[in-house]
Motif scaffolding. Structure first.
Motif, PDB file in Angstrom:
ATOM      1  N   LYS A 178      -8.731  -3.353  -2.001  1.00  0.00           N
ATOM      2  CA  LYS A 178      -9.588  -2.405  -2.731  1.00  0.00           C
ATOM      3  C   LYS A 178      -9.542  -2.663  -4.235  1.00  0.00           C
ATOM      4  O   LYS A 178     -10.573  -2.649  -4.907  1.00  0.00           O
ATOM      5  CB  LYS A 178      -9.164  -0.962  -2.426  1.00  0.00           C
ATOM      6  CG  LYS A 178      -9.575  -0.493  -1.049  1.00  0.00           C
ATOM      7  CD  LYS A 178      -9.058   0.905  -0.763  1.00  0.00           C
ATOM      8  CE  LYS A 178      -9.321   1.279   0.685  1.00  0.00           C
ATOM      9  NZ  LYS A 178      -8.564   2.459   1.104  1.00  0.00           N
TER      10      LYS A 178
ATOM     11  N   ASN B  66     -12.674 -10.287   0.998  1.00  0.00           N
ATOM     12  CA  ASN B  66     -13.073 -11.591   0.486  1.00  0.00           C
ATOM     13  C   ASN B  66     -11.790 -12.417   0.357  1.00  0.00           C
ATOM     14  O   ASN B  66     -10.972 -12.183  -0.534  1.00  0.00           O
ATOM     15  CB  ASN B  66     -13.766 -11.437  -0.874  1.00  0.00           C
ATOM     16  CG  ASN B  66     -14.243 -12.766  -1.419  1.00  0.00           C
ATOM     17  OD1 ASN B  66     -13.579 -13.793  -1.260  1.00  0.00           O
ATOM     18  ND2 ASN B  66     -15.389 -12.746  -2.070  1.00  0.00           N
TER      19      ASN B  66
ATOM     20  N   GLU C 240     -11.556  -5.744  -5.021  1.00  0.00           N
ATOM     21  CA  GLU C 240     -12.995  -5.464  -4.933  1.00  0.00           C
ATOM     22  C   GLU C 240     -13.478  -4.793  -6.214  1.00  0.00           C
ATOM     23  O   GLU C 240     -14.520  -5.142  -6.748  1.00  0.00           O
ATOM     24  CB  GLU C 240     -13.295  -4.557  -3.732  1.00  0.00           C
ATOM     25  CG  GLU C 240     -13.435  -5.300  -2.436  1.00  0.00           C
ATOM     26  CD  GLU C 240     -13.808  -4.384  -1.278  1.00  0.00           C
ATOM     27  OE1 GLU C 240     -13.966  -3.152  -1.477  1.00  0.00           O
ATOM     28  OE2 GLU C 240     -13.940  -4.904  -0.162  1.00  0.00           O
TER      29      GLU C 240
END
Length: 181
Positions: A174, A112, A177
């Motif tokens: 990661k 994102n 997220e």
């Protein structure tokens, strides 16, 4: 280091001699162009390895387009051998220095970019450019991160730093997220 890093461009520089007569070189060197009113250096293109060499009157030489430092050295040696045969007095063993390497890789996920843009040293303006620009401090490289998961890494001096930078950006994605979900 399981991710595949592909080196797509290596730029090296060296010095092959002093006071190179570029007009003469343009006459004797195949696949070369010298138009001093447009560019101060002579451009020589080789097909094997596929590179462009820029030779300057000062004796400085840049080689771009190589896929490795070794390919660049092969190209430089080919041109130097040809120039020696044409009568030029050149340095015996020039020191070749990597100035920049560009690599491509895959994150293995679709990041994102809006979330990534909250990090320091990032620029993301999707109306201007579809990728996020991330200026990493260590290693000192610039990553272009795309929503597809593709990454371009520039400013490299060696391939190892590409692996380090890729692992760092993967871990950062990661962590973000986990933070946002």
């Amino acid at each position: 280091m399981s991710s595949e890093i592909k080196i797509v461009n290596v730029v090296v520089s060296t010095k092959i001699g002093d006071d190179i007569d570029l007009e003469y070189v343009a006459d004797v060197l195949d696949n070369s162009e010298y138009e001093p009113e447009q560019f101060p250096g002579l451009v020589c293109r080789l097909s094997d390895p596929k590179v462009a060499l820029l030779i300057f009157r000062s004796g400085k030489l840049n080689c771009t387009g190589a896929k490795s430092k070794e390919d660049a050295v092969i190209a430089i040696n080919k041109v130097m051998e040809y120039l020696r045969e044409a009568g030029l007095d050149l340095i015996d063993t020039p020191e070749v220095k990597v100035q920049n390497m560009v690599a491509t890789a895959e994150l293995g996920m679709e990041p994102n970019l809006d979330d990534l843009s909250t990090l320091e040293r990032t620029e993301y303006e999707p109306e201007q450019f579809p990728g996020l620009v991330y200026r990493m401090e260590s290693p000192k490289v610039v990553l272009l991160v795309f929503g597809s998961g593709k990454v371009v890494i520039t400013g490299l001096k060696n391939k190892e730093d590409a692996y380090i930078a890729l692992e760092k950006i993967k871990n950062t994605v990661k962590e973000l997220e986990e933070e946002y979900f």
